[in-house]
Design an enzyme around this catalytic site. Structure first.
Site, short mmCIF file in Angstrom:
data_model
loop_
_atom_site.label_atom_id
_atom_site.label_comp_id
_atom_site.label_asym_id
_atom_site.label_seq_id
_atom_site.Cartn_x
_atom_site.Cartn_y
_atom_site.Cartn_z
N GLU A 1 -18.77 17.34 -15.97
CA GLU A 1 -19.43 18.08 -17.06
C GLU A 1 -20.41 17.01 -17.58
O GLU A 1 -21.49 17.19 -17.92
CB GLU A 1 -18.46 18.40 -18.11
N ASP B 1 -18.37 23.73 -14.02
CA ASP B 1 -19.34 23.72 -14.91
C ASP B 1 -20.25 22.56 -14.64
O ASP B 1 -21.47 22.55 -14.74
CB ASP B 1 -18.66 23.55 -16.34
#
Length: 646
Positions: A329, A390
């Site tokens: 991330e 993500d």
């Protein structure tokens, strides 16, 4: 005097004939008025979708129309007449979606508006209005819909006369603080403080080396001069002009030198080459000041979290508040931020390439074209060495940004790497049965999490970029499915708030919020530490694309949070149940900052946006929380109209 005619009975027609003769037989002055609006530039607060643009209302074709998004007040459409005019008549041909309450407003500069007509009893069909006003811009400002739909006009016709003027001989004030905000090998980006005028500034004249080279329209205070020669110095000044043709004195001169050939980014930070959808707000203040606030915060963020801890020419984004010091991330955030800040940071490309090198050295064990999710203090992949969706979404997006910024003929072929990453996301992080994202390439058919998804991974603008890069229409299908589920969740589980849960279950049947803990903690079904990003992610697509689904979702969130807090940004809590009950009354940037982006979508939320912006400016980087700082930085980039979709 005004005439609002809709479905008149025979008696009413007689009455209209007796008491409203100007409609049936225009006065001599009305008959002599000229249609000023046809074919002129028009903008609107929103559009329902492709084919319903503002220009359709002024194209002279009564079979085409402008339509706003459905179910939202206020909405507006405006036309730029090109010069100051005396307005004597406005004719509105409504589609079934009409305004019950609306105003006709005029403006000299497109910023300060004067009411020329208002009604709270509109009944649609044809409104032929005789009025008196003056201005270059005319706006229909709807405050209450007459139906459950939006606002829609077949025709917006403005009549009057131009010329003659008002005798205005007062020039605008001189623009202040002209500065070169970014350079490339072929461009110089400029910004300045706005001028003022007794009637209104209508544009700016830019001079290069003593010669006028461009004239802008409107009140914008930035300009990018393109087509320049590499390694060459240019000197600029700016003057303001008003509708009467008065021109101010010249600003301070600024000299900027273009970068060496091939060395500069194509979209330097602060160049504002990609316009947002019509009507999207910006925090109050000059553009140059707003951009500088972002640069200042970026420098704090960079000093705190951009590291070279493990040698090998790698750069990493450290995450002191995550489970591991380096997570996918964070690397994704770093790649998007660094590519976006190119031009403001001379080291951007060096850092970006170091992040790419780190990414390539840490492949997932399941799909080598994805990034392993977690590394330890020695930068060794741990905890299964598989992916996190993500992070991969932002890595692919960052690579596409880099390809646009620097091209792909250098050390790394960014475009090729991006397409590999995008294809790997589709192969290993999309559930083909639902067209929804999974948690990572470790979640496969038969796994208990396979029919679950995380709402903060649903980056709608990324899906658009992936379609553009690959040409694969599957990304349109995937985007539409995620938008459909957002609308369903808001309607069925958060009808009063619009909040989304951290995690969604039953994606193969009827998606719904998680019940209890499914992956992280008992608040997995609440608006918590993942979903706090949703207003930013949904809003980023809304402001850049103007898509009606994204706008509707963003505006629902904005309407609720503004009401919930009474317009006090400090009252935004750290987490909510989907019914709006606060989980933690403390204040955290990861939760308050994202709502700035949804505020941008509502023309009535300028003060609310300014309140959140002020809250961000008063919240310095917390060096122990890369997560909140990274979210706030990217929100600031978006709020200042510096986010763009490659």
């Amino acid at each position: 005097m005004s005439y609002l005619l809709r479905g008149l009975t025979a008696t009413a027609v007689v009455t209209a004939a007796l008491f409203a003769q100007p409609v049936l037989a225009p006065s001599a002055s009305q008959a002599a008025d000229t249609l000023l609006s046809q074919g002129k530039p028009a903008t609107a607060s929103s559009i329902e979708g492709s084919g319903f643009e503002a220009g359709k209302a002024v194209d002279g074709n009564s079979a085409t129309r402008w339509a706003s998004v459905e179910g939202h007040d206020p909405e507006w459409i405006r036309v730029d007449l090109g010069a100051t005019a005396t307005i004597t008549r406005v004719k509105l041909n409504w589609e079934a979606a009409y305004a019950k309450s609306y105003k006709i407003q005029t403006s000299a500069d497109g910023s300060a508006w004067t009411d020329a007509f208002s009604t709270t009893t509109g009944n649609g069909a044809l409104d032929d209005l005789t009025l008196s006003g003056s201005g270059r811009y005319v706006r229909v400002y709807g405050t209450a819909r007459g139906t459950s739909y939006g606002y829609s006009l077949w025709d917006l016709e403005v009549y009057g006369t131009t010329g003659g003027g008002t005798g205005d001989t007062t020039p605008p004030s001189t623009p202040g603080n002209l500065a070169a905000t970014a350079t490339t090998s072929s461009s110089v980006s400029l910004a300045w403080n706005a001028s003022t005028d007794n009637v209104g500034v209508t544009g700016y004249v830019i001079s290069r080396n003593g010669t006028e080279v461009a004239t802008t329209s409107g009140t914008g205070t930035t300009y990018t001069d393109t087509g320049r020669t590499a390694s060459t110095s240019y000197t600029y000044t700016v003057k303001a002009r008003d509708a009467a043709g008065n021109v101010s004195g010249a600003s301070n001169a600024v000299t900027a030198t273009t970068q060496a050939g091939g060395s500069g980014p194509a979209v330097p930070f602060g160049s504002h080459q990609f316009q947002y959808a019509a009507g999207m707000l910006t925090p109050s203040g000059s553009q140059a000041t707003l951009d500088q606030k972002v640069v200042d915060y970026y420098q704090q963020w960079k000093a705190a979290f951009v590291k070279q801890s493990c040698g090998n020419g790698w750069y990493q984004i450290i995450s002191p508040d995550a489970d591991h010091p380096y997570v996918a991330e964070a690397q994704g955030y770093g790649m998007v931020v660094t590519a976006t800040m190119a031009g403001a940071d001379p080291a951007a490309k060096t850092i970006f390439d170091g992040l790419v090198k780190y990414m390539l050295a840490h492949p997932s064990v399941n799909n080598a074209d994805l990034l392993a999710a977690e590394q330890d203090t020695s930068c060794k992949s741990v905890n299964g060495s598989d992916s996190a969706t993500d992070g991969d979404m932002d890595v692919a997006y960052g690579l596409l940004l880099a390809d646009k910024q620097w091209g792909s003929a250098g050390t790394y072929n960014y475009k090729q790497l991006a397409i590999k990453h995008i294809n790997a996301i589709k192969a290993s992080e999309i559930n083909p049965n639902t067209n929804l994202l999974t948690f990572g390439d470790w979640s496969s058919s038969g796994d208990a999490t396979y029919n679950m998804s995380r709402t903060s991974d649903w980056m709608i603008d990324h899906f658009r970029a992936f379609k553009a890069a690959t040409g694969n229409s599957a990304w349109d299908t995937i985007r539409a499915k995620h938008q459909s589920v957002i609308a369903s969740l808001q309607a069925n589980y958060a009808s009063s708030t619009g909040l989304l849960p951290d995690f969604v279950i039953n994606t193969n049947t009827t998606p719904k919020p998680a019940t209890g803990q499914v992956l992280e903690d008992p608040n997995d079904g609440a608006y918590w530490w993942n979903a706090c990003r949703d207003p930013w992610r949904i809003g980023a697509d809304a402001v850049t694309s103007g898509d009606s689904a994204s706008l509707a979702a963003a505006r629902k969130l904005n309407s609720w949070i503004k009401s919930k807090t009474g317009g006090n940004a400090s009252s935004i809590a750290t987490g909510y149940k989907l019914n709006g009950t606060a989980i933690d009354s403390s204040s955290d940037a990861a939760f308050f900052a994202p709502f700035a982006v949804t505020a941008m979508t509502d023309s009535g939320s300028q003060a609310w946006l300014d309140a959140i912006w002020a809250k961000m400016l008063n919240t310095p980087v917390d060096t122990s929380s890369y997560y909140a700082a990274s979210i706030q930085l990217q929100v600031m980039i978006t709020a200042t109209h510096n986010h763009w979709v490659p």
